[in-house]
Design a protein around this motif. Structure first.
Motif, short mmCIF file in Angstrom:
data_model
loop_
_atom_site.label_atom_id
_atom_site.label_comp_id
_atom_site.label_asym_id
_atom_site.label_seq_id
_atom_site.Cartn_x
_atom_site.Cartn_y
_atom_site.Cartn_z
N ILE A 2 59.27 34.22 30.71
CA ILE A 2 59.08 35.48 31.18
C ILE A 2 57.41 36.03 31.12
CG2 ILE A 2 59.59 37.88 30.76
CD1 ILE A 2 62.39 36.83 30.05
N ASN A 3 57.01 35.71 29.74
CA ASN A 3 55.52 36.26 29.70
C ASN A 3 54.53 35.23 30.75
OD1 ASN A 3 55.91 38.19 27.93
ND2 ASN A 3 56.00 36.49 26.03
N ALA A 4 54.87 34.06 30.72
CA ALA A 4 54.01 33.06 31.82
C ALA A 4 54.26 34.06 32.99
CB ALA A 4 54.60 31.89 31.80
N VAL A 5 55.23 34.16 33.52
CA VAL A 5 55.34 34.78 35.02
C VAL A 5 54.55 36.27 34.82
CG1 VAL A 5 56.81 35.94 36.71
CG2 VAL A 5 57.33 33.85 35.60
N LEU A 6 54.82 37.02 33.72
CA LEU A 6 54.17 38.41 33.64
C LEU A 6 52.57 38.46 33.63
CD1 LEU A 6 55.47 41.01 31.14
CD2 LEU A 6 52.91 40.68 31.45
N TYR A 7 52.03 37.51 32.84
CA TYR A 7 50.61 37.21 32.96
C TYR A 7 50.12 36.59 34.16
CZ TYR A 7 51.02 39.00 27.93
OH TYR A 7 51.06 39.77 26.90
N LEU A 8 50.86 35.82 34.74
CA LEU A 8 50.26 35.29 36.01
C LEU A 8 50.22 36.39 37.01
CD1 LEU A 8 49.70 32.87 37.80
CD2 LEU A 8 52.04 32.56 38.24
N LEU A 9 51.06 37.39 37.03
CA LEU A 9 51.16 38.60 37.73
C LEU A 9 49.92 39.28 37.55
CD1 LEU A 9 54.81 39.64 38.04
CD2 LEU A 9 53.34 38.97 39.83
N CYS A 10 49.57 39.34 36.28
CA CYS A 10 48.38 40.23 35.95
C CYS A 10 47.17 39.71 36.34
CB CYS A 10 48.30 40.18 34.47
SG CYS A 10 49.39 41.34 33.31
N ALA A 11 47.03 38.24 36.42
CA ALA A 11 45.65 37.76 36.81
C ALA A 11 45.81 37.78 38.50
CB ALA A 11 45.77 36.22 36.62
N VAL A 12 46.87 37.54 39.04
CA VAL A 12 46.73 37.78 40.47
C VAL A 12 46.58 39.23 41.05
CG1 VAL A 12 48.13 37.56 42.73
CG2 VAL A 12 48.36 36.05 40.89
N LEU A 13 47.22 40.38 40.19
CA LEU A 13 47.13 41.58 40.77
C LEU A 13 45.98 42.39 40.30
CD1 LEU A 13 51.04 42.65 40.35
CD2 LEU A 13 49.85 42.26 42.44
N PHE A 14 45.27 42.04 38.97
CA PHE A 14 44.47 42.80 38.38
C PHE A 14 43.16 41.76 38.38
CE2 PHE A 14 48.47 44.47 36.90
CZ PHE A 14 48.55 45.41 37.49
N ASP A 15 43.20 41.42 37.31
CA ASP A 15 41.85 40.39 37.04
C ASP A 15 42.14 39.34 35.94
OD1 ASP A 15 39.00 40.19 35.15
OD2 ASP A 15 38.99 40.42 37.13
N LEU A 16 41.64 38.10 36.25
CA LEU A 16 41.81 36.92 35.30
C LEU A 16 41.38 37.38 33.90
CD1 LEU A 16 42.66 34.13 35.07
CD2 LEU A 16 40.35 33.31 35.59
N GLU A 17 40.43 38.15 33.65
CA GLU A 17 39.94 38.45 32.43
C GLU A 17 41.06 39.21 31.53
OE1 GLU A 17 35.99 40.01 30.01
OE2 GLU A 17 36.24 40.51 32.22
N ILE A 18 41.70 40.17 32.22
CA ILE A 18 42.68 41.19 31.62
C ILE A 18 43.77 40.21 31.22
CG2 ILE A 18 44.41 42.44 32.25
CD1 ILE A 18 42.39 44.17 33.93
N ALA A 19 44.23 39.18 31.99
CA ALA A 19 45.33 38.25 31.76
C ALA A 19 44.95 37.51 30.50
CB ALA A 19 45.59 37.40 32.91
N ILE A 20 43.63 36.88 30.23
CA ILE A 20 43.35 36.36 29.32
C ILE A 20 43.21 37.14 28.07
CG2 ILE A 20 41.34 34.82 28.36
CD1 ILE A 20 40.75 34.04 31.13
N TYR A 21 42.93 38.27 27.97
CA TYR A 21 42.71 38.89 26.73
C TYR A 21 44.05 39.53 26.42
CZ TYR A 21 37.77 39.11 26.25
OH TYR A 21 36.43 38.67 25.74
N SER A 22 44.93 39.80 27.50
CA SER A 22 46.26 40.15 26.97
C SER A 22 47.35 39.07 26.29
CB SER A 22 47.25 40.37 28.41
OG SER A 22 46.67 41.45 28.78
N ILE A 23 46.93 37.88 26.88
CA ILE A 23 47.37 36.63 26.19
C ILE A 23 47.00 36.56 24.98
CG2 ILE A 23 47.56 33.96 26.15
CD1 ILE A 23 47.69 34.12 29.34
N LEU A 24 45.65 36.83 24.57
CA LEU A 24 45.09 36.69 23.13
C LEU A 24 45.60 37.72 22.41
CD1 LEU A 24 41.46 36.20 24.01
CD2 LEU A 24 42.89 34.46 23.00
N PHE A 25 45.78 38.90 22.98
CA PHE A 25 46.65 40.02 22.11
C PHE A 25 47.90 39.66 21.75
CE2 PHE A 25 49.79 43.01 23.15
CZ PHE A 25 49.92 44.05 22.03
#
Length: 290
Positions: free
Chosen positions: A168-191
Motif C-alpha cells: 500500500i505504501n509503495a503505491v502511495l509514494y509512487l503517486l506522490c512522486a508522479v503527482l507532486f515531486d520525487l523529492e517529496i516522495a523520497i523525504y516522505s519515505i525517510l519520515f
C-alpha cells in the motif's frame, strides 16, 4: 473488576490520548509544513486534501486531512467492532478521534520549524513513532492499515502485515512522486522509515506467552475464561516436598495480557505460583490479539 485494575486501565486510556497527541504534534509541526505525506489511510487522506486544494481550488482554514482520515476509518471501525476485542476497539476509536481533533485544530507553522528537511523528518518520525508505540503498548492502535493488518492476521494464519503495508505504501509514494515531486516522495519515505523504526522500538513484538499457574484455589480458571476469553487446561498435581495436592493450569496469551492474568490470579490466590514462557509458537484455534 478491582480498583487496581480500573486505575491501571484509566492510566492506559490517558497514555493512548497522550500518544495520539504526540503523533499529531509530530505531523503538524514537522511533517505537514514540508508538504510531506504519512503512510496508509492518513497518507491517502493527505493526498486527497492536496488534490482538492490544487486541482479543485478549494482552500480551507484548517487542515482537513485529519477529518478525511477519520471518515476513511469509519468502515474499518466497523470491522474492529465486529471482529476484535472491545478493549482494542474503544482504544483505537479514542486514538483516532484525538488524532482528528489535534491534527485539525493544532496550528501548523507557515514555515518548517527547522531549516534542514532531514532533521524535520527525523524529529517528526521520532515523535510520531513514540506516540504510536505508546498506543500499541496499551492494546490500541492508530487506526487505518493497523486495523486491516490485525483483522487479516486473525483471518489468515500466515498473513504478513508487513507485506500489506509495504504494498500500500509503495503505491502511495509512487503517486506522490508522479503527482507532486520525487523529492517529496523520497523525504516522505525517510519520515516513514524513522516512524516505523521508533514505533517498533517503543512497541515490543506481540509475542505469545504460555503461563503455568500452580494454585489450590478452584475458581481461577473460570475467572480467566470469563474475563479474558482464553481457554485453560487444568490437571491435578502434587508438590514433591510437601506432598500436598495442587491444581496446575496452563493458558496461552499474548504479551499484553500478562499483567491482566497476574491480577486475576493474585486476586484469588495471593500465594499462587506462576511461570511464563515467552515466544511460544501456536498453531490451531488461538485468537491473535493486539
Amino acid at each position: 473488576m478491582s480498583r487496581a485494575i480500573v486505575k491501571k486501565e484509566a492510566k492506559r486510556y490517558a497514555i493512548v490520548i497522550f500518544g495520539a497527541f504526540l503523533f499529531s504534534v509530530g505531523m503538524n509541526c514537522f511533517i505537514v509544513p514540508l508538504n510531506l505525506y504519512s503512510s496508509g489511510v492518513l497518507g491517502i487522506a493527505q493526498i486527497i486534501r492536496t488534490l482538492l486544494q490544487q486541482s479543485a481550488g478549494l482552500h480551507f482554514q484548517m487542515d482537513i486531512a485529519g477529518v478525511l482520515n477519520f471518515v476513511f476509518n469509519l468502515p474499518l471501525f466497523f470491522i474492529a467492532y465486529k471482529t476484535m476485542s472491545k478493549n482494542f476497539f474503544v482504544k483505537t476509536l479514542l486514538s483516532v478521534i484525538v488524532q482528528t481533533v489535534f491534527m485539525t485544530f493544532l496550528p501548523i507553522p507557515a514555515e518548517p520549524i527547522l531549516e534542514d528537511m532531514l532533521a524535520n523528518c527525523i524529529i517528526g518520525g521520532v515523535m510520531g513513532g513514540i506516540g504510536m508505540g505508546l498506543t500499541l503498548q496499551c492494546s490500541g492502535c492508530g487506526g487505518g492499515m493497523d486495523i486491516l493488518g490485525v483483522y487479516f492476521t486473525k483471518k489468515f494464519e500466515n498473513f504478513s502485515v508487513g507485506k500489506l503495508s509495504l504494498l500500500i505504501n509503495a503505491v502511495l509514494y509512487l503517486l506522490c512522486a508522479v503527482l507532486f515531486d520525487l523529492e517529496i516522495a523520497i523525504y516522505s519515505i525517510l519520515f516513514l522509515a524513522c516512524l516505523t523504526l521508533v514505533t517498533d522500538r517503543a512497541h515490543y513484538q506481540n509475542i505469545n506467552v504460555t503461563c503455568m499457574v500452580f494454585s489450590k484455589a478452584k475458581d481461577i480458571e473460570g475467572a480467566i475464561m470469563e474475563e479474558m476469553g482464553r481457554g485453560v487446561t487444568v490437571w491435578d498435581g502434587m508438590g514433591a516436598y510437601t506432598s500436598e495436592h495442587t491444581r496446575i493450569m496452563t493458558v496461552v496469551i499474548n504479551k499484553y495480557e500478562v499483567n491482566h492474568l497476574k491480577a486475576i490470579v493474585k486476586s484469588r490466590d495471593a500465594r499462587a505460583f506462576l511461570i511464563f514462557f515467552e515466544g511460544t509458537h501456536v498453531s490451531g484455534n488461538f485468537e491473535k490479539r493486539l
